[in-house]
Design a protein around this motif. Structure first.
Motif, PDB file in Angstrom:
ATOM      1  N   VAL A 181       0.842  -1.203   0.000  1.00 30.98           N
ATOM      2  CA  VAL A 181       0.000   0.000   0.000  1.00 30.98           C
ATOM      3  C   VAL A 181       0.876   1.252   0.000  1.00 30.98           C
ATOM      4  N   ILE A 182       1.960   1.227   0.744  1.00 34.85           N
ATOM      5  CA  ILE A 182       2.890   2.361   0.753  1.00 34.85           C
ATOM      6  C   ILE A 182       3.493   2.552  -0.641  1.00 34.85           C
ATOM      7  N   ASP A 183       3.970   1.471  -1.235  1.00 30.87           N
ATOM      8  CA  ASP A 183       4.648   1.552  -2.536  1.00 30.87           C
ATOM      9  C   ASP A 183       3.736   2.000  -3.671  1.00 30.87           C
ATOM     10  N   HIS A 184       2.464   1.695  -3.578  1.00 33.93           N
ATOM     11  CA  HIS A 184       1.533   1.968  -4.682  1.00 33.93           C
ATOM     12  C   HIS A 184       0.375   2.878  -4.255  1.00 33.93           C
ATOM     13  N   ALA A 185       0.601   3.698  -3.246  1.00 35.22           N
ATOM     14  CA  ALA A 185      -0.474   4.494  -2.650  1.00 35.22           C
ATOM     15  C   ALA A 185      -1.232   5.340  -3.662  1.00 35.22           C
ATOM     16  N   ASP A 186      -0.534   6.060  -4.512  1.00 34.49           N
ATOM     17  CA  ASP A 186      -1.220   6.952  -5.454  1.00 34.49           C
ATOM     18  C   ASP A 186      -2.091   6.170  -6.429  1.00 34.49           C
ATOM     19  N   GLU A 187      -1.558   5.098  -6.972  1.00 41.21           N
ATOM     20  CA  GLU A 187      -2.329   4.296  -7.925  1.00 41.21           C
ATOM     21  C   GLU A 187      -3.524   3.623  -7.245  1.00 41.21           C
ATOM     22  N   ILE A 188      -3.328   3.123  -6.042  1.00 39.58           N
ATOM     23  CA  ILE A 188      -4.412   2.480  -5.295  1.00 39.58           C
ATOM     24  C   ILE A 188      -5.528   3.482  -5.031  1.00 39.58           C
ATOM     25  N   ASP A 189      -5.176   4.661  -4.518  1.00 37.52           N
ATOM     26  CA  ASP A 189      -6.199   5.662  -4.227  1.00 37.52           C
ATOM     27  C   ASP A 189      -6.908   6.136  -5.495  1.00 37.52           C
ATOM     28  N   GLU A 190      -6.174   6.250  -6.577  1.00 34.78           N
ATOM     29  CA  GLU A 190      -6.785   6.640  -7.852  1.00 34.78           C
ATOM     30  C   GLU A 190      -7.797   5.583  -8.305  1.00 34.78           C
ATOM     31  N   GLN A 191      -7.437   4.312  -8.193  1.00 32.96           N
ATOM     32  CA  GLN A 191      -8.354   3.234  -8.563  1.00 32.96           C
ATOM     33  C   GLN A 191      -9.616   3.258  -7.696  1.00 32.96           C
ATOM     34  N   ILE A 192      -9.436   3.451  -6.411  1.00 35.41           N
ATOM     35  CA  ILE A 192     -10.587   3.476  -5.503  1.00 35.41           C
ATOM     36  C   ILE A 192     -11.509   4.635  -5.852  1.00 35.41           C
ATOM     37  N   GLU A 193     -10.945   5.822  -5.997  1.00 33.99           N
ATOM     38  CA  GLU A 193     -11.786   6.990  -6.300  1.00 33.99           C
ATOM     39  C   GLU A 193     -12.476   6.862  -7.652  1.00 33.99           C
ATOM     40  N   SER A 194     -11.781   6.338  -8.642  1.00 30.94           N
ATOM     41  CA  SER A 194     -12.401   6.264  -9.967  1.00 30.94           C
ATOM     42  C   SER A 194     -13.466   5.170 -10.053  1.00 30.94           C
ATOM     43  N   HIS A 195     -13.463   4.210  -9.126  1.00 28.76           N
ATOM     44  CA  HIS A 195     -14.460   3.135  -9.149  1.00 28.76           C
ATOM     45  C   HIS A 195     -15.475   3.226  -8.011  1.00 28.76           C
ATOM     46  N   SER A 196     -15.446   4.293  -7.257  1.00 28.25           N
ATOM     47  CA  SER A 196     -16.354   4.393  -6.100  1.00 28.25           C
ATOM     48  C   SER A 196     -17.599   5.218  -6.382  1.00 28.25           C
ATOM     49  N   ARG A 197     -17.810   5.549  -7.628  1.00 27.56           N
ATOM     50  CA  ARG A 197     -19.026   6.261  -8.029  1.00 27.56           C
ATOM     51  C   ARG A 197     -19.267   7.518  -7.208  1.00 27.56           C
ATOM     52  N   ASP A 198     -18.405   8.477  -7.435  1.00 28.90           N
ATOM     53  CA  ASP A 198     -18.540   9.812  -6.858  1.00 28.90           C
ATOM     54  C   ASP A 198     -18.320   9.900  -5.350  1.00 28.90           C
ATOM     55  N   TRP A 199     -17.743   8.883  -4.750  1.00 31.77           N
ATOM     56  CA  TRP A 199     -17.373   8.952  -3.336  1.00 31.77           C
ATOM     57  C   TRP A 199     -15.896   9.292  -3.248  1.00 31.77           C
ATOM     58  N   ARG A 200     -15.595  10.426  -2.691  1.00 26.10           N
ATOM     59  CA  ARG A 200     -14.191  10.796  -2.473  1.00 26.10           C
ATOM     60  C   ARG A 200     -13.676  10.026  -1.262  1.00 26.10           C
ATOM     61  N   LEU A 201     -12.396   9.749  -1.270  1.00 27.90           N
ATOM     62  CA  LEU A 201     -11.785   8.997  -0.169  1.00 27.90           C
ATOM     63  C   LEU A 201     -12.061   9.645   1.192  1.00 27.90           C
ATOM     64  N   GLU A 202     -12.013  10.961   1.235  1.00 30.61           N
ATOM     65  CA  GLU A 202     -12.203  11.658   2.517  1.00 30.61           C
ATOM     66  C   GLU A 202     -13.604  11.448   3.086  1.00 30.61           C
ATOM     67  N   ARG A 203     -14.586  11.145   2.263  1.00 30.26           N
ATOM     68  CA  ARG A 203     -15.959  10.963   2.729  1.00 30.26           C
ATOM     69  C   ARG A 203     -16.223   9.551   3.229  1.00 30.26           C
ATOM     70  N   MET A 204     -15.364   8.628   2.885  1.00 29.41           N
ATOM     71  CA  MET A 204     -15.550   7.228   3.272  1.00 29.41           C
ATOM     72  C   MET A 204     -15.183   7.029   4.735  1.00 29.41           C
ATOM     73  N   PRO A 205     -15.876   6.116   5.411  1.00 26.41           N
ATOM     74  CA  PRO A 205     -15.432   5.765   6.762  1.00 26.41           C
ATOM     75  C   PRO A 205     -13.984   5.273   6.717  1.00 26.41           C
ATOM     76  N   ALA A 206     -13.222   5.577   7.736  1.00 25.19           N
ATOM     77  CA  ALA A 206     -11.798   5.211   7.766  1.00 25.19           C
ATOM     78  C   ALA A 206     -11.587   3.705   7.620  1.00 25.19           C
ATOM     79  N   VAL A 207     -12.462   2.910   8.194  1.00 21.07           N
ATOM     80  CA  VAL A 207     -12.331   1.457   8.065  1.00 21.07           C
ATOM     81  C   VAL A 207     -12.493   1.046   6.600  1.00 21.07           C
ATOM     82  N   ASP A 208     -13.492   1.617   5.927  1.00 26.33           N
ATOM     83  CA  ASP A 208     -13.714   1.287   4.516  1.00 26.33           C
ATOM     84  C   ASP A 208     -12.511   1.697   3.670  1.00 26.33           C
ATOM     85  N   ARG A 209     -11.976   2.857   3.948  1.00 26.68           N
ATOM     86  CA  ARG A 209     -10.804   3.338   3.217  1.00 26.68           C
ATOM     87  C   ARG A 209      -9.637   2.364   3.365  1.00 26.68           C
TER      88      ARG A 209
END
Length: 136
Positions: free
Chosen positions: A56-84
């Motif tokens: 997760v450390i090594d690929h943080a930017d790509e991982i977060d980009e994938q999550i945001e682009s597939h979460s249907r308008d949910w920004r990472l900051e709005r997600m519960p910390a556990v879900d993130r």
């Protein structure tokens, strides 16, 4: 409970606690490594947990980009910390760990979401991860 399931829980704890406390993930991982050294009976779960967090450390930017682009308008900051934390962990497994079948990574994350997060988290985590798996 399998060693990998225990390792995922351990990795989730590191990812979650660093996120909530605002700590650098590498610092949280180092602190957990210190605890792991004093618990030789949990060595099997520690090795894979470390792999997850390092990934997760090594690929943080790509991982977060994938999550945001597939979460249907949910920004990472709005997600519960556990879900993130769960999404980051499972996305690493989906994209960067060929040893783990996609269905296993998704199922483990969904089960943890149902156990540890909100009522809607299981289906949310499943949807995001399924879209990431289909796109990769």
């Amino acid at each position: 409970m399998s060693a990998r399931t225990k390792a995922r829980k351990r990795a989730l704890n590191v990812l979650f606690s660093a996120d909530v406390r605002g700590d650098e993930l590498a610092v949280a991982l180092q602190a957990e490594a210190g605890r792991a050294a004093s618990e030789p009976e949990r060595q099997a779960s520690w090795l894979y947990a470390r792999d997850i967090v390092d990934g997760v450390i090594d690929h943080a930017d790509e991982i977060d980009e994938q999550i945001e682009s597939h979460s249907r308008d949910w920004r990472l900051e709005r997600m519960p910390a556990v879900d993130r934390a769960l999404l980051r962990m499972a996305t690493w497994e989906l994209l960067f760990n060929e040893e783990v079948p996609a269905a296993v990574a998704i199922d483990e994350a969904v089960e943890l979401a149902k156990e540890l997060s909100t009522e809607e988290s299981g289906s949310f985590v499943h949807g995001v991860l399924a879209r990431i798996a289909r796109s990769s």
